[in-house]
Design a protein around this motif. Structure first.
Motif, PDB file in Angstrom:
ATOM      1  N   THR A  41      -2.357  -2.749  10.458  1.00 57.45           N
ATOM      2  CA  THR A  41      -0.992  -3.009  10.001  1.00 57.45           C
ATOM      3  C   THR A  41       0.048  -2.209  10.783  1.00 57.45           C
ATOM      4  N   ILE A  42      -0.386  -1.454  11.779  1.00 55.44           N
ATOM      5  CA  ILE A  42       0.541  -0.643  12.575  1.00 55.44           C
ATOM      6  C   ILE A  42       1.504  -1.568  13.327  1.00 55.44           C
ATOM      7  N   GLY A  43       2.784  -1.279  13.218  1.00 57.10           N
ATOM      8  CA  GLY A  43       3.787  -2.071  13.923  1.00 57.10           C
ATOM      9  C   GLY A  43       4.290  -3.275  13.154  1.00 57.10           C
ATOM     10  N   SER A  44       3.648  -3.595  12.051  1.00 57.75           N
ATOM     11  CA  SER A  44       4.108  -4.736  11.238  1.00 57.75           C
ATOM     12  C   SER A  44       5.171  -4.286  10.245  1.00 57.75           C
ATOM     13  N   PRO A  45       6.172  -5.113   9.983  1.00 53.55           N
ATOM     14  CA  PRO A  45       7.179  -4.739   8.985  1.00 53.55           C
ATOM     15  C   PRO A  45       6.546  -4.609   7.603  1.00 53.55           C
ATOM     16  N   PHE A  46       6.965  -3.603   6.874  1.00 58.77           N
ATOM     17  CA  PHE A  46       6.437  -3.444   5.523  1.00 58.77           C
ATOM     18  C   PHE A  46       7.550  -3.019   4.574  1.00 58.77           C
ATOM     19  N   MET A  47       7.323  -3.278   3.300  1.00 57.24           N
ATOM     20  CA  MET A  47       8.257  -2.895   2.247  1.00 57.24           C
ATOM     21  C   MET A  47       7.529  -2.028   1.243  1.00 57.24           C
ATOM     22  N   GLY A  48       8.155  -0.922   0.857  1.00 61.35           N
ATOM     23  CA  GLY A  48       7.545  -0.027  -0.111  1.00 61.35           C
ATOM     24  C   GLY A  48       7.196   1.311   0.501  1.00 61.35           C
ATOM     25  N   GLN A  49       6.599   2.167  -0.315  1.00 65.69           N
ATOM     26  CA  GLN A  49       6.199   3.477   0.167  1.00 65.69           C
ATOM     27  C   GLN A  49       5.009   3.346   1.110  1.00 65.69           C
ATOM     28  N   GLU A  50       5.027   4.129   2.165  1.00 67.21           N
ATOM     29  CA  GLU A  50       3.965   4.035   3.166  1.00 67.21           C
ATOM     30  C   GLU A  50       2.597   4.376   2.585  1.00 67.21           C
ATOM     31  N   ASP A  51       2.587   5.250   1.568  1.00 65.41           N
ATOM     32  CA  ASP A  51       1.315   5.668   0.969  1.00 65.41           C
ATOM     33  C   ASP A  51       1.065   5.015  -0.389  1.00 65.41           C
ATOM     34  N   ALA A  52       1.661   3.849  -0.636  1.00 67.48           N
ATOM     35  CA  ALA A  52       1.413   3.133  -1.893  1.00 67.48           C
ATOM     36  C   ALA A  52      -0.080   2.830  -2.008  1.00 67.48           C
ATOM     37  N   GLU A  65       8.987  -1.287  -6.070  1.00 68.87           N
ATOM     38  CA  GLU A  65       9.998  -0.283  -6.416  1.00 68.87           C
ATOM     39  C   GLU A  65       9.436   0.847  -7.271  1.00 68.87           C
ATOM     40  N   THR A  66       8.280   0.642  -7.873  1.00 70.06           N
ATOM     41  CA  THR A  66       7.643   1.701  -8.671  1.00 70.06           C
ATOM     42  C   THR A  66       6.612   2.482  -7.858  1.00 70.06           C
ATOM     43  N   GLY A  67       6.525   2.191  -6.560  1.00 70.41           N
ATOM     44  CA  GLY A  67       5.641   2.951  -5.677  1.00 70.41           C
ATOM     45  C   GLY A  67       4.175   2.575  -5.751  1.00 70.41           C
ATOM     46  N   LYS A  68       3.844   1.436  -6.380  1.00 68.16           N
ATOM     47  CA  LYS A  68       2.442   1.051  -6.558  1.00 68.16           C
ATOM     48  C   LYS A  68       1.931   0.111  -5.478  1.00 68.16           C
ATOM     49  N   LEU A  69       2.841  -0.557  -4.772  1.00 69.23           N
ATOM     50  CA  LEU A  69       2.442  -1.603  -3.833  1.00 69.23           C
ATOM     51  C   LEU A  69       3.251  -1.518  -2.550  1.00 69.23           C
ATOM     52  N   LYS A  70       2.557  -1.761  -1.445  1.00 64.90           N
ATOM     53  CA  LYS A  70       3.217  -1.923  -0.147  1.00 64.90           C
ATOM     54  C   LYS A  70       2.959  -3.354   0.326  1.00 64.90           C
ATOM     55  N   ILE A  71       4.024  -4.072   0.697  1.00 62.39           N
ATOM     56  CA  ILE A  71       3.891  -5.429   1.220  1.00 62.39           C
ATOM     57  C   ILE A  71       4.037  -5.381   2.733  1.00 62.39           C
ATOM     58  N   VAL A  72       3.037  -5.890   3.432  1.00 57.36           N
ATOM     59  CA  VAL A  72       3.050  -5.958   4.897  1.00 57.36           C
ATOM     60  C   VAL A  72       3.182  -7.422   5.298  1.00 57.36           C
ATOM     61  N   LEU A  73       4.076  -7.691   6.245  1.00 62.11           N
ATOM     62  CA  LEU A  73       4.340  -9.073   6.633  1.00 62.11           C
ATOM     63  C   LEU A  73       3.706  -9.378   7.987  1.00 62.11           C
ATOM     64  N   LYS A  74       2.961 -10.471   8.040  1.00 62.75           N
ATOM     65  CA  LYS A  74       2.388 -10.991   9.282  1.00 62.75           C
ATOM     66  C   LYS A  74       2.949 -12.390   9.529  1.00 62.75           C
ATOM     67  N   GLU A  75       3.335 -12.652  10.766  1.00 61.37           N
ATOM     68  CA  GLU A  75       3.910 -13.953  11.112  1.00 61.37           C
ATOM     69  C   GLU A  75       2.792 -14.975  11.352  1.00 61.37           C
ATOM     70  N   ASN A 132      -6.043   2.890   2.763  1.00 56.73           N
ATOM     71  CA  ASN A 132      -7.009   3.736   3.456  1.00 56.73           C
ATOM     72  C   ASN A 132      -6.335   5.082   3.710  1.00 56.73           C
ATOM     73  N   LYS A 133      -6.644   6.077   2.907  1.00 57.43           N
ATOM     74  CA  LYS A 133      -5.950   7.361   2.996  1.00 57.43           C
ATOM     75  C   LYS A 133      -6.245   8.078   4.307  1.00 57.43           C
ATOM     76  N   ASP A 134      -7.424   7.844   4.883  1.00 58.90           N
ATOM     77  CA  ASP A 134      -7.770   8.485   6.151  1.00 58.90           C
ATOM     78  C   ASP A 134      -7.090   7.802   7.330  1.00 58.90           C
ATOM     79  N   GLU A 135      -6.947   6.467   7.252  1.00 63.74           N
ATOM     80  CA  GLU A 135      -6.285   5.700   8.303  1.00 63.74           C
ATOM     81  C   GLU A 135      -5.313   4.714   7.645  1.00 63.74           C
ATOM     82  N   PRO A 136      -4.115   5.155   7.301  1.00 71.06           N
ATOM     83  CA  PRO A 136      -3.169   4.288   6.587  1.00 71.06           C
ATOM     84  C   PRO A 136      -2.812   3.010   7.346  1.00 71.06           C
ATOM     85  N   GLY A 137      -2.951   3.017   8.652  1.00 70.00           N
ATOM     86  CA  GLY A 137      -2.620   1.835   9.448  1.00 70.00           C
ATOM     87  C   GLY A 137      -3.721   0.804   9.515  1.00 70.00           C
ATOM     88  N   ARG A 138      -4.840   1.074   8.857  1.00 70.61           N
ATOM     89  CA  ARG A 138      -5.952   0.123   8.820  1.00 70.61           C
ATOM     90  C   ARG A 138      -6.337  -0.107   7.358  1.00 70.61           C
TER      91      ARG A 138
END
Length: 280
Positions: free
Chosen positions: A92-103, A135-145, A241-247
Motif C-alpha cells: 500500500t506504499i504510495g497509494s492514497p489513504f484516508m484515516g490514521q496510518e496505524d489504524a 474518524e474514530t481511528g479504527k479503519l484506514k481506507i486505501v484507494l487503488k485505481e 501489519n504493525k511490523d510492516e505497515p506498508g504491507r
C-alpha cells in the motif's frame, strides 16, 4: 433463453415500466396544475424524473456490458478464479489513504470513477464508513485505481485526474468531485474541478498531459488482476501489519456495492480479534 438474457430482459422491462409510469403521472399532474407554483413544482419533478431515467439507463447498460464482458470469446480461454486466492499480501506504499496510518483495520478499495456501482457505494456506504470507523481511528481506507477501459473509455482519465490532484495533497476532495459529477468527463470539466480545489491548474494540466501517474495506475490495475478483482467496486480487508505497515495481508473480500452492514460485520470482526489479543 439463458440466465443472462432473462436478467437483461427483466431489467429492461422493469426500467421501462418505471419510466412509463412516471411519465403518465407527470402528464396527469400537468393537466391538473392551475397555478404558477404548481407548474414550477411539476417542472422540477420532470427534471428529477429525467435524471432518474438517465441513471436507470446507465445502470441497465452497465449490467448489459458486464454480462457481455463475462461471456468468453473463446471456450478454450481460462476463466478467472471464482474466488480471490486469499490470503494475499498487498503493498500500500504510495497509494492514497484516508484515516490514521496505524489504524488497526485496513480496507483496500479498487475503484473505477465511471462505474455506477462505485458511485452507489460512494453515496450510500462510504460516508458511514468514514464517520463510524475512519474518524474514530479504527479503519484506514486505501484507494487503488482500477479503470476498466473496455467498459468505461474515459475512466483512465478520471483516475489520472484523481492522482494528479493527489500530487497536490487533494486526492480525496477530487475523488468526491469525480463521483458527484460522474458525467462530467471532459478535460475542461477536470480543470474546473482543479480550480475549485485551488490547485495549481498549470501543474495539474501538465500532469494530465504527461500522464505523470500512468505507471501507478497500471501497477494498481495489475495488482487487482493478480488478486482476482473481476469488477468494481472490489474491496479487500485485513489487519494492520504493525511490523510492516506498508504491507497488508488481506484475508477477506467484498464485491460490489455492498450494504454498510456487510462492511461493519467484517471490520468489527477484526476489531474484536484485536481487542482479544490485547487483553491476553
Amino acid at each position: 433463453m439463458d440466465g443472462s438474457e432473462r436478467l437483461k430482459g427483466r431489467a429492461v422491462r422493469g426500467g421501462l415500466v418505471r419510466i412509463l409510469l412516471g411519465l403518465c403521472l407527470t402528464y396527469t399532474g400537468i393537466i391538473q396544475a392551475d397555478t404558477e407554483t404548481e407548474v414550477k413544482g411539476l417542472k422540477s419533478d420532470i427534471k428529477a424524473l429525467q435524471e432518474e431515467q438517465l441513471a436507470i439507463k446507465q445502470e441497465l447498460l452497465e449490467i448489459k456490458r458486464m454480462l457481455s464482458a463475462e461471456e468468453p470469446s473463446n471456450k478454450s480461454e481460462k476463466k478467472a478464479p471464482a474466488e480471490p486466492p486469499l490470503p494475499i499480501t498487498m503493498n500500500t506504499i504510495g497509494s492514497p489513504f484516508m484515516g490514521q496510518e496505524d489504524a488497526p483495520v485496513v480496507l483496500i478499495e479498487f475503484t473505477d470513477y465511471q462505474c455506477p456501482f462505485c458511485r452507489r457505494h460512494f453515496e450510500q456506504t462510504y460516508p458511514r464508513l468514514v464517520k463510524e470507523f475512519v474518524e474514530t481511528g479504527k479503519l484506514k481506507i486505501v484507494l487503488k485505481e482500477f479503470p476498466i477501459q473496455k467498459l468505461h473509455p474515459v475512466a483512465p482519465r478520471m483516475a489520472m485526474a484523481a492522482q494528479c490532484a493527489g500530487g497536490q495533497e487533494q486526492y480525496w476532495p477530487m475523488h468526491d468531485l469525480l463521483f458527484q459529477n460522474q458525467r462530467k468527463t471532459r478535460m475542461e470539466d477536470l480543470e474546473d474541478f482543479a480550480q475549485a480545489l485551488d490547485l495549481d491548474t498549470v501543474r495539474f494540466r501538465q500532469c494530465m498531459e504527461q500522464g505523470e501517474y500512468a505507471h501507478q495506475i497500471r501497477a494498481d490495475f495489475d495488482l487487482g488482476v493478480s488478486a482476482g478483482v473481476r469488477g468494481t467496486p472490489f474491496f479487500f480487508i485485513g489487519p494492520l501489519n504493525k511490523d510492516e505497515p506498508g504491507r497488508v495481508t488481506v484475508e477477506h473480500y467484498l464485491y460490489g456495492a455492498q450494504s454498510y452492514g456487510a462492511f461493519k460485520q467484517s471490520i468489527e470482526a477484526y476489531l474484536d480479534k484485536e481487542n482479544n489479543q490485547a487483553a491476553n
